[in-house]
Scaffold this motif. Structure first.
Motif, PDB file in Angstrom:
ATOM      1  N   ASN A 263      28.913  30.593  39.804  1.00 44.11           N
ATOM      2  CA  ASN A 263      29.551  31.641  39.014  1.00 44.11           C
ATOM      3  C   ASN A 263      30.965  31.234  38.628  1.00 44.11           C
ATOM      4  O   ASN A 263      31.675  30.579  39.394  1.00 44.11           O
ATOM      5  CB  ASN A 263      29.588  32.955  39.798  1.00 44.11           C
ATOM      6  CG  ASN A 263      28.231  33.625  39.872  1.00 44.11           C
ATOM      7  OD1 ASN A 263      27.391  33.438  38.990  1.00 44.11           O
ATOM      8  ND2 ASN A 263      28.001  34.404  40.914  1.00 44.11           N
TER       9      ASN A 263
ATOM     10  N   GLY B  67      30.489  35.508  36.102  1.00 46.22           N
ATOM     11  CA  GLY B  67      29.086  35.135  36.166  1.00 46.22           C
ATOM     12  C   GLY B  67      28.867  33.793  35.499  1.00 46.22           C
ATOM     13  O   GLY B  67      29.550  32.813  35.784  1.00 46.22           O
ATOM     14  N   ALA B  68      27.911  33.739  34.557  1.00 45.28           N
ATOM     15  CA  ALA B  68      27.602  32.485  33.867  1.00 45.28           C
ATOM     16  C   ALA B  68      28.442  32.270  32.616  1.00 45.28           C
ATOM     17  O   ALA B  68      28.360  31.199  31.993  1.00 45.28           O
ATOM     18  CB  ALA B  68      26.117  32.453  33.500  1.00 45.28           C
TER      19      ALA B  68
ATOM     20  N   TRP C  92      34.918  32.073  36.674  1.00 47.83           N
ATOM     21  CA  TRP C  92      35.995  33.026  36.923  1.00 47.83           C
ATOM     22  C   TRP C  92      37.154  32.758  35.972  1.00 47.83           C
ATOM     23  O   TRP C  92      37.240  31.711  35.317  1.00 47.83           O
ATOM     24  CB  TRP C  92      36.489  32.906  38.369  1.00 47.83           C
ATOM     25  CG  TRP C  92      36.821  31.488  38.771  1.00 47.83           C
ATOM     26  CD1 TRP C  92      35.955  30.558  39.263  1.00 47.83           C
ATOM     27  CD2 TRP C  92      38.103  30.834  38.656  1.00 47.83           C
ATOM     28  NE1 TRP C  92      36.612  29.353  39.487  1.00 47.83           N
ATOM     29  CE2 TRP C  92      37.926  29.502  39.122  1.00 47.83           C
ATOM     30  CE3 TRP C  92      39.363  31.241  38.235  1.00 47.83           C
ATOM     31  CZ2 TRP C  92      38.971  28.579  39.163  1.00 47.83           C
ATOM     32  CZ3 TRP C  92      40.419  30.329  38.279  1.00 47.83           C
ATOM     33  CH2 TRP C  92      40.211  29.025  38.740  1.00 47.83           C
TER      34      TRP C  92
ATOM     35  N   ASN D 257      32.066  36.532  42.279  1.00 51.23           N
ATOM     36  CA  ASN D 257      32.306  36.055  40.910  1.00 51.23           C
ATOM     37  C   ASN D 257      31.103  36.249  39.986  1.00 51.23           C
ATOM     38  O   ASN D 257      30.955  35.521  38.995  1.00 51.23           O
ATOM     39  CB  ASN D 257      32.714  34.567  40.902  1.00 51.23           C
ATOM     40  CG  ASN D 257      34.156  34.358  41.305  1.00 51.23           C
ATOM     41  OD1 ASN D 257      34.924  35.303  41.405  1.00 51.23           O
ATOM     42  ND2 ASN D 257      34.524  33.104  41.549  1.00 51.23           N
ATOM     43  N   ASP D 258      30.260  37.245  40.276  1.00 45.10           N
ATOM     44  CA  ASP D 258      29.100  37.459  39.410  1.00 45.10           C
ATOM     45  C   ASP D 258      29.417  38.370  38.236  1.00 45.10           C
ATOM     46  O   ASP D 258      28.541  38.657  37.415  1.00 45.10           O
ATOM     47  CB  ASP D 258      27.925  38.014  40.211  1.00 45.10           C
ATOM     48  CG  ASP D 258      28.146  39.449  40.704  1.00 45.10           C
ATOM     49  OD1 ASP D 258      29.297  39.933  40.647  1.00 45.10           O
ATOM     50  OD2 ASP D 258      27.158  40.066  41.155  1.00 45.10           O
TER      51      ASP D 258
END
Length: 592
Positions: free
Chosen positions: A494, A547-548, A496, A401-402
């Motif tokens: 992370n 990611g963030a 999604w 999930n990055d």
């Protein structure tokens, strides 16, 4: 001397055909009937040292997936029909918002042992599954190969099409937990024995009804196929093995148009696909590779040039695999195309291709420039470090999930008997995971959990979130063992987003619809696919690692031609988008 794809494009067709023929002859002298070129592994680069947060544990036994998948001999394969194995699917057959599991199965030469059947498992929503095969009407014994999923009659329930050696089967989802074999009434009975291989539902004429494309592997007759060691195509590294595919007649591929009344018509000839393509067709993927709004068809072909049929917008296709760079290796060699992963690894909004091959060859990564022309980026991406195993099901999927899709594939030998004398050619081997470093390169992850490192002889695999916790899990079909269900125990923070698309004017399953997620200054493309990996089907809910990023903008391109935009969609949730209507309530599952 290495000859790149662009150099090939400057050759005359006659010269190109001669080069391929000469290369193929050399390959046939050095290898058996299955396989292709032999490549030297790249030197592994220094590891980045960055943590990888995905961790996989095989929970199949605890989940109730304990029945073995029967497929040919365990320690010896007399015929190639025992060797290739079959696929699997994640699907929500009962529309409760939780992924169920469908597994194909084979048989044995001496007859089917007890328990040999395809299997449907219902998700109990607590990490376990219940075998509902019998009550669902899906018990079947034979040499099954591939499954594709799609709502061919637009009644709101996804149907199943399964290929076989012998006779393919179309199962209509009746909407009450049962399926009905409607192959005959749908007009899909074959007059001859064929080896159905890859398949995909595809709305090739964009009329809102899902059509059906089927690849056929080869012409096979138990009475006439040579026995192991009987010829040049029946040996591997000096050992007698099952014969083929080289030396056996090619299969013919077929396109069936959906008439909109529950029946199909064979339009292979009318669509320009009836030419006897010299190919051993395997996994089929339909996607709009040149982004012209019309679905194309790609076939990974074993030991022959892979095929790319480009949609001509008038009901016909044109084969352009060589011209577009996805037919051969970068040096013009035929390869043993088996599985296909589709995704946007470069985050430039275009669908790339990852194709798996036989042992001692590199699997290949094709970069799409956005016009449906591809460059072989395998070595540039540092994927050539791995050539040990025959590779099968695969995906370009974001496992941590990055925001950068990774590459995962399963491996396993087609010659289980050879490991007794050749320990470097094991029957069972680990799964392979390459993490995306975000700079056009990948690095192999040595340990992403026992679900990855434990050896099996795998074939099909499917990607989806079976426990609805926001990460991608993996279903794997193992030869003559129970399947593996790899639960992703993802660490870190992370974020999604999952997107379920529902067609109205377009087909109900939204097959061929594309979603573009824009976040963090990048764009990732995904498309709803009826088949990919190896003979398998993934979760129809498109999964974007962010990611963030806490929000993403979405663009949805529907097969009907409609384009829709959604701004500032929040993360860590599933959204359902219905064509022309917008975001609607989810069915059966909601996370905030």
């Amino acid at each position: 001397m290495r000859t790149g794809r662009r150099n090939f494009l400057h050759l005359s067709l006659a010269a190109l055909a001669g080069a391929i023929a000469n290369r193929s002859a050399a390959q046939r002298q050095q290898s058996s009937g299955m396989g292709g070129r032999v490549a030297t592994a790249q030197t592994k680069p220094k590891q980045s040292g960055r943590p990888f947060d995905a961790h996989f544990v095989d929970v199949a036994a605890a989940a109730g997936l304990t029945a073995p998948v029967i497929y040919g001999g365990v320690d010896h394969k007399e015929f190639i029909i025992e060797a290739n194995g079959c696929g699997c699917a994640f699907l929500d057959y009962d529309n409760d918002g939780w992924l169920d599991i469908f597994l194909l199965s084979g048989t044995r030469l001496e007859g089917a042992p007890p328990g040999a059947t395809n299997r449907l498992y219902k998700n109990n929503r607590d990490g376990t599954f219940t075998d509902v095969t019998k009550q669902a009407g899906l018990e079947s014994v034979g040499w099954a190969n591939a499954v594709c999923v799609g709502d061919y009659n637009n009644d709101g329930y996804d149907d199943l099409f399964c290929t076989y050696f012998g006779q393919n089967k179309l199962y209509r989802n009746m909407g009450d937990g049962t399926f009905k074999d409607v192959t005959r009434e749908a007009g899909l009975i074959d007059a001859e024995t064929r080896w159905g291989a890859g398949c995909t539902f595809v709305d090739y004429n964009r009329d809102g009804h899902l059509d059906l494309f089927v690849s056929n592997y080869l012409v096979f007759d138990f009475a006439h196929v040579p026995r192991p060691g009987a010829g040049a195509n029946c040996n591997w590294k000096g050992m007698p093995v099952n014969c083929g595919p080289r030396g056996l007649p090619f299969g013919r591929h077929s396109l069936y148009r959906n008439n909109g009344d529950g029946t199909f018509t064979d339009v292979t000839k009318a669509a320009g696909l009836a030419q006897p393509w010299p190919s051993y067709g395997m996994t089929v993927v339909s996607a709009d590779f040149d982004e012209d709004g019309w679905p194309d068809i790609y076939i990974a072909c074993d030991s022959t040039s892979s095929l790319l049929f480009m949609n001509q917008h008038d009901g016909t296709f044109k084969e352009e695999g060589i011209q577009r760079g996805v037919a051969l290796s970068n040096d013009g060699g035929e390869e043993a195309g088996m599985g296909v992963g589709i995704g946007d690894y470069a985050l430039d909004g275009h669908l790339d291709i990852f194709k798996t091959h036989f042992a001692e060859d590199t699997d290949v990564l094709y970069y799409n420039d956005g016009t449906g022309n591809f460059d072989d980026r395998t070595l540039a991406a540092k994927l050539g470090v791995e050539v040990r195993f025959a590779s099968w099901g695969a995906g370009i999927v974001d496992l941590d999930n990055d925001g950068w899709p990774d590459i995962f594939f399963v491996t396993g030998s087609v010659y289980p008997e050879v490991e007794k004398l050749l320990p470097d050619s094991p029957n069972k081997s680990p799964r392979i995971l390459f993490r995306n470093l975000g700079n056009g390169t990948f690095e192999e992850i040595a340990d992403a959990g026992p679900g990855v490192t434990t050896p099996h002889s795998g074939r099909g695999c499917a990607f989806g979130d079976f426990d609805n916790d926001g990460d991608l899990d993996i279903l794997i079909l193992n030869m003559n063992e129970p399947p593996s269900l790899l639960r992703n125990d993802l660490r870190g923070n992370n974020r999604w987003l999952k997107v379920l698309l529902v067609g109205t004017k377009s087909n109900r399953s939204a097959i061929g619809a594309r979603a573009l997620a824009h976040h963090s200054g990048r764009t990732q493309a995904q498309e709803v696919l009826s088949q990919s990996s190896y003979y398998s089907c993934n979760d129809f809910r498109l999964h974007f690692g962010l990611g963030a990023a806490r929000t993403a903008d979405l663009t949805v391109l529907w097969p009907s031609g409609l384009k829709e935009e959604y701004r500032d969609v929040g993360s860590n949730k599933l959204i359902t988008i219905q064509e022309s209507r917008g975001i609607i309530p989810n069915r059966g599952w909601s996370r905030t």
